[in-house]
Motif scaffolding. Sequence first.
Motif, PDB file in Angstrom:
ATOM      1  N   HIS C  73       0.692  -1.323  -0.217  1.00  0.00           N
ATOM      2  CA  HIS C  73      -0.037   0.117   0.123  1.00  0.00           C
ATOM      3  C   HIS C  73       0.687   1.285   0.017  1.00  0.00           C
ATOM      4  N   GLU C  74       1.920   1.057   0.999  1.00  0.00           N
ATOM      5  CA  GLU C  74       2.823   2.514   0.951  1.00  0.00           C
ATOM      6  C   GLU C  74       3.310   2.876  -0.112  1.00  0.00           C
ATOM      7  N   TYR C  75       3.817   2.074  -1.020  1.00  0.00           N
ATOM      8  CA  TYR C  75       4.406   2.308  -2.348  1.00  0.00           C
ATOM      9  C   TYR C  75       3.271   2.870  -3.347  1.00  0.00           C
ATOM     10  N   LEU C  76       2.326   2.374  -3.376  1.00  0.00           N
ATOM     11  CA  LEU C  76       1.198   2.698  -4.463  1.00  0.00           C
ATOM     12  C   LEU C  76       0.615   3.830  -4.132  1.00  0.00           C
ATOM     13  N   GLU C  77       0.848   4.243  -2.906  1.00  0.00           N
ATOM     14  CA  GLU C  77       0.292   5.738  -2.332  1.00  0.00           C
ATOM     15  C   GLU C  77       0.981   6.735  -3.109  1.00  0.00           C
ATOM     16  N   GLU C  78       2.213   6.477  -3.426  1.00  0.00           N
ATOM     17  CA  GLU C  78       3.103   7.450  -4.135  1.00  0.00           C
ATOM     18  C   GLU C  78       2.519   8.213  -5.433  1.00  0.00           C
ATOM     19  N   ILE C  79       1.419   7.733  -6.202  1.00  0.00           N
ATOM     20  CA  ILE C  79       1.034   8.010  -7.288  1.00  0.00           C
ATOM     21  C   ILE C  79      -0.598   8.482  -6.912  1.00  0.00           C
ATOM     22  N   ARG C  80      -0.792   8.590  -5.830  1.00  0.00           N
ATOM     23  CA  ARG C  80      -2.158   9.015  -5.459  1.00  0.00           C
ATOM     24  C   ARG C  80      -2.702  10.327  -5.964  1.00  0.00           C
ATOM     25  N   ASN C  81      -1.656  11.344  -5.939  1.00  0.00           N
ATOM     26  CA  ASN C  81      -1.729  12.692  -6.413  1.00  0.00           C
ATOM     27  C   ASN C  81      -1.789  12.949  -7.937  1.00  0.00           C
ATOM     28  N   ILE C  82      -1.499  12.007  -8.699  1.00  0.00           N
ATOM     29  CA  ILE C  82      -1.343  12.022  -9.909  1.00  0.00           C
ATOM     30  C   ILE C  82      -2.112  11.205 -10.673  1.00  0.00           C
ATOM     31  N   VAL C  83      -2.846  10.097 -10.045  1.00  0.00           N
ATOM     32  CA  VAL C  83      -3.191   9.113 -10.768  1.00  0.00           C
ATOM     33  C   VAL C  83      -4.751   9.485 -11.775  1.00  0.00           C
ATOM     34  N   ALA C  88      -5.584   5.766 -18.427  1.00  0.00           N
ATOM     35  CA  ALA C  88      -5.342   4.469 -18.171  1.00  0.00           C
ATOM     36  C   ALA C  88      -3.830   4.494 -17.546  1.00  0.00           C
ATOM     37  N   ILE C  89      -3.627   3.352 -16.970  1.00  0.00           N
ATOM     38  CA  ILE C  89      -2.190   2.973 -16.472  1.00  0.00           C
ATOM     39  C   ILE C  89      -1.923   1.747 -17.028  1.00  0.00           C
ATOM     40  N   VAL C  90      -0.573   1.553 -17.715  1.00  0.00           N
ATOM     41  CA  VAL C  90      -0.012   0.284 -18.000  1.00  0.00           C
ATOM     42  C   VAL C  90       1.189   0.117 -16.987  1.00  0.00           C
ATOM     43  N   SER C  91       0.749  -1.127 -16.283  1.00  0.00           N
ATOM     44  CA  SER C  91       1.699  -1.431 -15.044  1.00  0.00           C
ATOM     45  C   SER C  91       2.698  -2.436 -15.761  1.00  0.00           C
ATOM     46  N   LEU C  92       4.119  -2.248 -15.580  1.00  0.00           N
ATOM     47  CA  LEU C  92       4.944  -3.376 -15.813  1.00  0.00           C
ATOM     48  C   LEU C  92       5.344  -4.186 -14.849  1.00  0.00           C
ATOM     49  N   ALA C  93       4.558  -4.079 -13.416  1.00  0.00           N
ATOM     50  CA  ALA C  93       4.821  -4.878 -12.501  1.00  0.00           C
ATOM     51  C   ALA C  93       4.265  -6.196 -12.878  1.00  0.00           C
ATOM     52  N   CYS C  94       4.608  -7.211 -12.176  1.00  0.00           N
ATOM     53  CA  CYS C  94       4.026  -8.557 -12.067  1.00  0.00           C
ATOM     54  C   CYS C  94       2.541  -8.464 -12.218  1.00  0.00           C
ATOM     55  N   GLY C  95       1.901  -9.654 -12.270  1.00  0.00           N
ATOM     56  CA  GLY C  95       0.518  -9.562 -12.171  1.00  0.00           C
ATOM     57  C   GLY C  95       0.033  -9.087 -10.751  1.00  0.00           C
ATOM     58  N   VAL C  96       0.716  -9.265  -9.755  1.00  0.00           N
ATOM     59  CA  VAL C  96       0.489  -8.801  -8.390  1.00  0.00           C
ATOM     60  C   VAL C  96       0.264  -7.439  -8.494  1.00  0.00           C
ATOM     61  N   GLY C  97       1.212  -6.679  -8.874  1.00  0.00           N
ATOM     62  CA  GLY C  97       1.432  -5.292  -8.892  1.00  0.00           C
ATOM     63  C   GLY C  97       0.056  -4.541  -9.599  1.00  0.00           C
ATOM     64  N   VAL C  98      -0.235  -5.239 -11.026  1.00  0.00           N
ATOM     65  CA  VAL C  98      -1.234  -4.671 -11.644  1.00  0.00           C
ATOM     66  C   VAL C  98      -2.542  -4.829 -10.991  1.00  0.00           C
ATOM     67  N   GLU C 103      -6.881  -2.620  -7.954  1.00  0.00           N
ATOM     68  CA  GLU C 103      -7.955  -2.537  -6.780  1.00  0.00           C
ATOM     69  C   GLU C 103      -7.812  -1.165  -5.981  1.00  0.00           C
ATOM     70  N   LYS C 104      -6.646  -0.537  -5.821  1.00  0.00           N
ATOM     71  CA  LYS C 104      -6.457   0.527  -5.118  1.00  0.00           C
ATOM     72  C   LYS C 104      -7.018   1.814  -5.871  1.00  0.00           C
ATOM     73  N   TYR C 105      -6.727   1.814  -7.187  1.00  0.00           N
ATOM     74  CA  TYR C 105      -7.248   2.976  -7.808  1.00  0.00           C
ATOM     75  C   TYR C 105      -8.495   2.341  -8.728  1.00  0.00           C
ATOM     76  N   PHE C 106      -9.447   2.251  -8.027  1.00  0.00           N
ATOM     77  CA  PHE C 106     -10.562   1.382  -8.485  1.00  0.00           C
ATOM     78  C   PHE C 106     -11.320   1.978  -9.734  1.00  0.00           C
ATOM     79  N   LYS C 107     -10.903   3.320  -9.649  1.00  0.00           N
ATOM     80  CA  LYS C 107     -11.693   3.968 -10.954  1.00  0.00           C
ATOM     81  C   LYS C 107     -10.906   4.187 -12.124  1.00  0.00           C
ATOM     82  N   THR C 108      -9.562   3.516 -12.106  1.00  0.00           N
ATOM     83  CA  THR C 108      -8.677   3.817 -13.105  1.00  0.00           C
ATOM     84  C   THR C 108      -8.324   2.434 -13.823  1.00  0.00           C
TER      85      THR C 108
END
Lengths: 313, 117, 222
Positions: C73-83, C88-98, C103-108
């Motif tokens: 959670h703590e690291y994902l918070e880092e983009i809260r202000n810009i999300v 759309a976001i393209v996440s290059l993290a593994c399936g876990v991160g995607v 889940e965290k940015y439910f409307k994105t």
Amino acid sequence: MNQTREPKTDSNLEKILAAGHLAVTSECGPPRGSDADLIKKKAEIIKNHVDAINITDNQTSVTRLCSLASCIHLKLMGLEPVLQMVVRDRNRIAIQSDVLGAASFDIRNMLCLSGDHQKFGDSPQGQNVFDLDSMQLIQTVRRMRDEGKFLGGDEIKRPPKLFVGAAANPFADPFEIRVRRLAKKVAAGAEFIQTQCIYNIERFEEWMRQVRDRGLHEKVYILAGLTPLKSAGMAKYMKNRVPGMDVPDDVVKRMSGVPKDKQPDEGINICVESVQRLKEVEGVAGFHIMAIEWEEKVPEIVERGGLYPRPNP
Amino acid sequence: MRLRYPDSIRIIRLPCTGKVDVGYLLRAFEKGADGVYVVGCMEGDCRYNRGNLRAKKRVAEARRILDIVGIGGDRVQMFNLSSAEGPKFAQIAVDMTEKIKAMGPNPLKLKKMKKAA
Amino acid sequence: MIVAERKSIEEIIEYIKDRDKVLIVGCNECVTVCEAGGKKEVGVLASALRMYFMNQGKEIKIDEVTMERQCDHEYLEEIRNIVDQYQAIVSLACGVGVQFMSEKYFKTQVYPGVNTCFMGVTEERGVWSERCQGCGQCILATTGGICPVSRCAKRLLNGPCGGSSKGMCEIGGEVPCAWQIIIDKLTALGRLDDYEKLAPIKDWSKERAGGPRKVVREDVRQ
């Protein structure tokens, strides 16, 4: 002649082996369709020359009429089938269920196998199961029979009475555990073994010697596998392209040394000679003749091998 | 040696071509370069052992990506020579320039011009 | 680590082709090590996408950011202000991160930029291979530290099968036979007799078959 032992099931194959005779089994591959006549016809060709008939189970992962249904057809013809079951395609529920299915028709023999990987067959994108491995399958069927219990612990009404077998390959890698692996299968409960087809008789004899050293030949019936060669090309193919197969150079030479139209006959000759030589090996309890798509030659091999007529169980 | 070569070439010096990243090559085209070429030591003679072999693979990767995005992988190329081969250096410059001229400008430049218009 | 590989640029183009503002988010951990989704890969992908769309005459803003991890959670918070600036976001993290991002940015809308493959090792730079499938009941103590669940194509617990040939698995592709390695290891340990011990039937309820899993440590929960 082997020592006589008490049979534990009503299997004709077991009775013949227990009485000390050399047993003969063979195999038939089911069709890629629902016409049972195709498998029945193959069985008709060999039925008087063998004690039991193996039905392969989606061999090489190619989808075919299932072994269980084919075995039922043969049983209804009054023949003695051996249900081959791979653990690739079924979980423990389906396995136990199919065992009961076989037992409900009083099918009395079963061969427990891993199964070729599905990438070789017609469904390389499919899942595989391997809930149990082949050793655990042997244990499961023995438990169902001898304790009358499902794996989960519940009682089985009318437990299956199956004579349980496994495969062994004296020529496969890793070489150093080939006999240990047989010991493991025996410990798991295997009662008969059908080996991979033998061309290198000396190497097989060496394996048998180690088998005898551990007394395993007295704990399990070992049927030597044989496949007659149809051509020099087949000999070379099996030598070079099939893992776990040992085809000595002089066998290839012998096949190549006769004209093409005589090669099938030579292949049968080699097979018959193998029968005669292997009969003399202590611990060999019989033969498993795999004449794939050449079932019509089985009677000749059995007769010339001095194994005809088959004894009554 | 004071040999002449086209003045449309901007030289970016590196200690070793092994320092070239795929991203640098792509960014050059993003910013409007018509062509990029990478000049490194002869294979087997890399001063830092295998840097030029790494560059070779990265150039290949950049070519692959540039083909996918429609810029054209042929616009980037790698050459190998020794530091003593001045004339060859000049010749490469000439050859590359001619090749790129024949291919035409970076298509992105035209798109940017259209946008600005 | 988790090993992933980059999705094709074409596939990602398909995902975002109707968007105007996209954020490519990388991850500093596993996907950096397997060179699929770290800062460099983010840069290359973003550059390639910009050039593609520019060449198509389409206006699109493609930004880049790489965070420490995308599974906390703590690291994902880092983009809260810009999300919310991005469609759309393209996440290059593994399936876990995607997923966690999604889940965290439910409307994105969060698209995957890599194919997550397995838990494995770096054999050498550029070559990663599978070692663990998270069966939830580690049996490595009995197999000399070599896993038959993840390294045997048939996950045989009493292998090898008849297809093992010269130390290689029958499926080919230079996959070693796990049971050959186990036997070699047991031999090296002087424990080849252990080979004859029958491995019991596995409890697969602890792995995927039992349903999505959870680990809870009550003693560390806040």
